[in-house]
Design an enzyme around this catalytic site. Structure first.
Site, PDB file in Angstrom:
ATOM      1  N   HIS A 155      -0.422  16.135  -6.030  1.00 47.69           N
ATOM      2  CA  HIS A 155       0.354  15.159  -5.500  1.00 47.69           C
ATOM      3  C   HIS A 155       1.942  15.493  -5.031  1.00 47.69           C
ATOM      4  CE1 HIS A 155      -2.349  12.209  -6.102  1.00 47.69           C
ATOM      5  NE2 HIS A 155      -2.790  12.867  -6.705  1.00 47.69           N
ATOM      6  N   ASP A 361       9.838  16.923  -0.779  1.00 49.86           N
ATOM      7  CA  ASP A 361       8.458  16.214  -1.119  1.00 49.86           C
ATOM      8  C   ASP A 361       7.073  16.587  -0.192  1.00 49.86           C
ATOM      9  OD1 ASP A 361       7.145  13.052  -1.320  1.00 49.86           O
ATOM     10  OD2 ASP A 361       8.809  12.495  -0.479  1.00 49.86           O
TER      11      ASP A 361
HETATM   12  P1  ADP Z   1       6.913   9.080  -4.656  1.00 46.92           P
HETATM   13  O1  ADP Z   1       5.053   9.276  -4.406  1.00 46.92           O
HETATM   14  O2  ADP Z   1       7.590  10.360  -4.679  1.00 46.92           O
HETATM   15  O3  ADP Z   1       6.525   7.448  -5.036  1.00 46.92           O
HETATM   16  P2  ADP Z   1       5.636   8.317  -1.537  1.00 46.92           P
HETATM   17  O4  ADP Z   1       6.606   7.970  -0.748  1.00 46.92           O
HETATM   18  O5  ADP Z   1       4.974   9.652  -1.123  1.00 46.92           O
HETATM   19  O6  ADP Z   1       6.396   8.991  -3.260  1.00 46.92           O
HETATM   20  O7  ADP Z   1       5.127   6.878  -1.554  1.00 46.92           O
HETATM   21  C1  ADP Z   1       5.783   6.025  -2.611  1.00 46.92           C
HETATM   22  C2  ADP Z   1       4.906   4.751  -2.948  1.00 46.92           C
HETATM   23  O8  ADP Z   1       5.545   3.320  -3.294  1.00 46.92           O
HETATM   24  C3  ADP Z   1       5.169   3.877  -1.384  1.00 46.92           C
HETATM   25  O9  ADP Z   1       3.522   3.168  -0.961  1.00 46.92           O
HETATM   26  C4  ADP Z   1       6.142   3.155  -1.207  1.00 46.92           C
HETATM   27  O10 ADP Z   1       5.806   2.203   0.277  1.00 46.92           O
HETATM   28  C5  ADP Z   1       6.016   2.798  -2.682  1.00 46.92           C
HETATM   29  N1  ADP Z   1       7.524   2.504  -2.886  1.00 46.92           N
HETATM   30  C6  ADP Z   1       8.384   3.457  -2.492  1.00 46.92           C
HETATM   31  N2  ADP Z   1      10.115   2.630  -2.611  1.00 46.92           N
HETATM   32  C7  ADP Z   1       9.242   1.894  -2.952  1.00 46.92           C
HETATM   33  C8  ADP Z   1      10.332   0.275  -3.490  1.00 46.92           C
HETATM   34  N3  ADP Z   1      12.085   0.693  -3.759  1.00 46.92           N
HETATM   35  N4  ADP Z   1       9.806  -0.683  -4.065  1.00 46.92           N
HETATM   36  C9  ADP Z   1       8.075  -0.830  -3.657  1.00 46.92           C
HETATM   37  N5  ADP Z   1       7.133  -0.014  -3.324  1.00 46.92           N
HETATM   38  C10 ADP Z   1       8.564   1.291  -3.185  1.00 46.92           C
HETATM   39  C1  G6P Z   2       4.756  10.773  -7.667  1.00 42.63           C
HETATM   40  C2  G6P Z   2       4.534  11.557  -8.641  1.00 42.63           C
HETATM   41  C3  G6P Z   2       2.788  10.587  -9.492  1.00 42.63           C
HETATM   42  C4  G6P Z   2       3.589   9.513  -9.966  1.00 42.63           C
HETATM   43  C5  G6P Z   2       4.619   9.192  -9.349  1.00 42.63           C
HETATM   44  C6  G6P Z   2       5.393   7.791  -9.785  1.00 42.63           C
HETATM   45  O1  G6P Z   2       4.012   9.954  -6.793  1.00 42.63           O
HETATM   46  O2  G6P Z   2       3.125  12.332  -7.938  1.00 42.63           O
HETATM   47  O3  G6P Z   2       2.781  11.927 -10.067  1.00 42.63           O
HETATM   48  O4  G6P Z   2       3.078   8.470 -10.386  1.00 42.63           O
HETATM   49  O5  G6P Z   2       5.218   9.841  -8.783  1.00 42.63           O
HETATM   50  O6  G6P Z   2       6.324   8.301 -10.691  1.00 42.63           O
HETATM   51  P1  G6P Z   2       6.232   7.401 -12.780  1.00 42.63           P
HETATM   52  O7  G6P Z   2       6.810   8.767 -13.549  1.00 42.63           O
HETATM   53  O8  G6P Z   2       6.817   6.084 -12.467  1.00 42.63           O
HETATM   54  O9  G6P Z   2       4.724   7.899 -12.335  1.00 42.63           O
END
Ligand code: ADP
Ligand code: G6P
Length: 460
Positions: A155, A361
């Site tokens: 991912h 990212d």
């Molecule tokens: P990552 O996988 O690194 O967290 P992404 O942007 O791909 O980043 O996915 C994050 C997911 O989590 C999205 O669906 C987003 O809406 C949710 N998210 C991110 N930040 C928050 C937050 N502060 N509170 C709730 N949901 C969040």
């Molecule tokens: C990214 C990573 C995921 C992970 C998520 C939240 O999306 O690719 O593998 O689950 O961040 O992080 P956490 O450490 O809370 O699982």
């Protein structure tokens, strides 16, 4: 139809550990709910004695999860996965903190996943392993004699072989990943970087864009950008924009343009750099008020780099408000807590500018969610880092280099001043790029490739 067995570290259990936001869980949940199958991974609990899996069921999805001991959690999750692999894979090596025993624990926990998963497998299962926590797992499963078709999906990004080599242990991990039959990546650049590492230190031979030869076996590679459900998200945003929380937010900004950032509180997201750009934006438009809402969900708080980041952001936010605030106005609102995804959808629709500026990212689903949330008649503008995987699909956004604070400030200014016709045209192009995508489509495409013997039909 064969059963799908998804394996990931983070599992959104029916009992609800959903406060842990993250792209992996969001992308996989929709797919699993529709298709059914078994989801195996970490329960989210840290216990003294971590033994056999616990089982749960929601709809057509069965969950089997194991606890981690405190030592496992520290070594495998906080230590090697998030203290070494995560920064290396995002090309931020200065944030790495390596301890040899963490690598040992990482390998041991991967073996434990294999040991508990193996007895649950049926002959017809297809296994789909997810993300950087489980890079040894394909190798561990093969060592246990598991021959089922096995896919691995990353991912997060994968850097050049030189950048990858800084993480001690990465050579063995790449070799273990190559025990899978099908490897999936967010972008073509990630696929090519991984393939170069497989050649440099995995002993593989690249035989085409989508194929490698490894120990006499064909290993296939594909590009599968992670997706959201745009139409569903749009409907939620439209509905939620009239909710009490959105109404209160709209009222509180008193007609000022709203800028919005939504992230996990993570060093890859470029939050301090973004705050610096916002500081410059405010400084260059005296007397013209704006409101910036940054929502940052605390994440991986046991890891030093994340704790330091929290302090850094708190300081920066305080100093922007103390420097530019007025008795009746504070430019910045920083919320260090998660919000319900539905609430976020409403906020995104209210925001004139979506600020998505990670240093790097894999994809960044927030960028896609912001596009989906807009009112087509009066859409906001997405300011997007060129180092997010989403940049490959959302080229009509205002593209920025997050390291160039002045450049980001200019883009924010441009977004605020953009005429309606241009906002509509840019938004339409972004919407068209994602409108017909879905997490189910993403997953099905990967799974079709995993079962396909027809190499000519492979995605490039
Ligand atoms: P990552 O996988 O690194 O967290 P992404 O942007 O791909 O980043 O996915 C994050 C997911 O989590 C999205 O669906 C987003 O809406 C949710 N998210 C991110 N930040 C928050 C937050 N502060 N509170 C709730 N949901 C969040
Ligand atoms: C990214 C990573 C995921 C992970 C998520 C939240 O999306 O690719 O593998 O689950 O961040 O992080 P956490 O450490 O809370 O699982």
């Amino acid at each position: 139809m064969s059963r799908i067995v998804v394996v990931s570290n983070r599992v959104p259990l029916p009992s609800g550990n959903a406060g842990k936001a993250g792209g992996l869980a969001v992308a996989l949940l929709g797919l699993m709910e529709r298709r059914g199958g078994l989801w195996f991974g970490w329960s989210g609990a840290v216990t003294e004695r971590a033994d056999a899996p616990a089982f749960a069921q929601r709809g057509r999805v069965g969950y089997a999860t194991i606890d981690l001991t405190d030592a496992e959690h520290r070594g495998y999750y906080s230590g090697y996965s998030n203290g070494v692999l995560w920064p290396m894979l995002h090309n931020l090596p200065h944030l790495m903190a390596f301890r040899r025993q963490d690598l040992e624990t990482y390998r041991r926990v991967n073996r434990r996943f294999a040991e508990h998963l193996a007895p649950l497998l049926r002959d017809e299962d297809r296994i789909w392993v997810h993300d950087y926590h489980l890079m040894c797992l394909p190798g561990c499963l093969r060592l246990r004699g598991i021959r089922n078709p096995t896919g691995f999906y990353l991912h997060v990004p994968f850097p050049s072989p030189d950048a990858a080599a800084v993480a001690p242990g990465i050579r063995g991990l790449v070799q273990d990943v190559l025990a899978a039959d099908m490897l999936g990546f967010q972008t073509a650049a990630d696929r090519d970087n991984f393939a170069s590492s497989a050649v440099s230190f995995g002993g593989a031979l690249r035989t085409g864009d989508s194929t490698m030869l490894c120990d006499g076996r064909v290993v296939r590679l594909g590009v599968f950008p992670a997706e959201i459900a745009p139409r569903e998200f749009a409907a939620t945003a439209e509905f939620q924009a009239r909710s009490e929380s959105s109404r209160l937010l709209a009222k509180s900004v008193q007609g000022q343009a709203l800028l919005l950032g939504v992230d996990r509180l993570d060093p890859t997201k470029g939050i301090p750099e973004r705050l610096e750009a916002f500081r410059r934006l405010v400084a260059r438009r005296p007397g013209r008020r704006v409101a910036f809402l940054q929502i940052a969900a605390p994440s991986r708080e046991e890891v030093d780099a994340y704790r330091r980041l929290r302090e850094e952001i708190d300081l920066a936010a305080g100093s922007i408000n103390s420097e530019f605030g007025e008795p009746d106005w504070l430019p910045l609102r920083l919320l260090a807590r998660p919000q319900a995804r539905d609430t976020l959808a409403g906020f995104m629709r209210l925001a004139r500018v979506g600020v998505v500026t990670p240093l790097r990212d894999g994809m960044n689903l927030v960028a896609k969610e912001y596009v989906a949330a807009q009112d087509p008649a009066d859409p906001g503008v997405l300011v997007l880092s060129r180092f997010a995987g989403a940049a490959a699909q959302l080229g009509s956004s205002l593209m920025v280099n997050p390291h160039d604070a002045e450049g980001v400030a200019e883009a924010l200014q441009m977004a605020l001043d953009m005429p309606l016709a241009e906002r509509r045209a840019r938004w339409r192009a972004a919407w068209d790029a994602i409108a017909d995508t879905s997490p189910e489509g993403w997953g099905e495409r990967f799974l079709r490739s995993l079962s396909s013997d027809d190499l000519a039909a492979m995605p490039v």
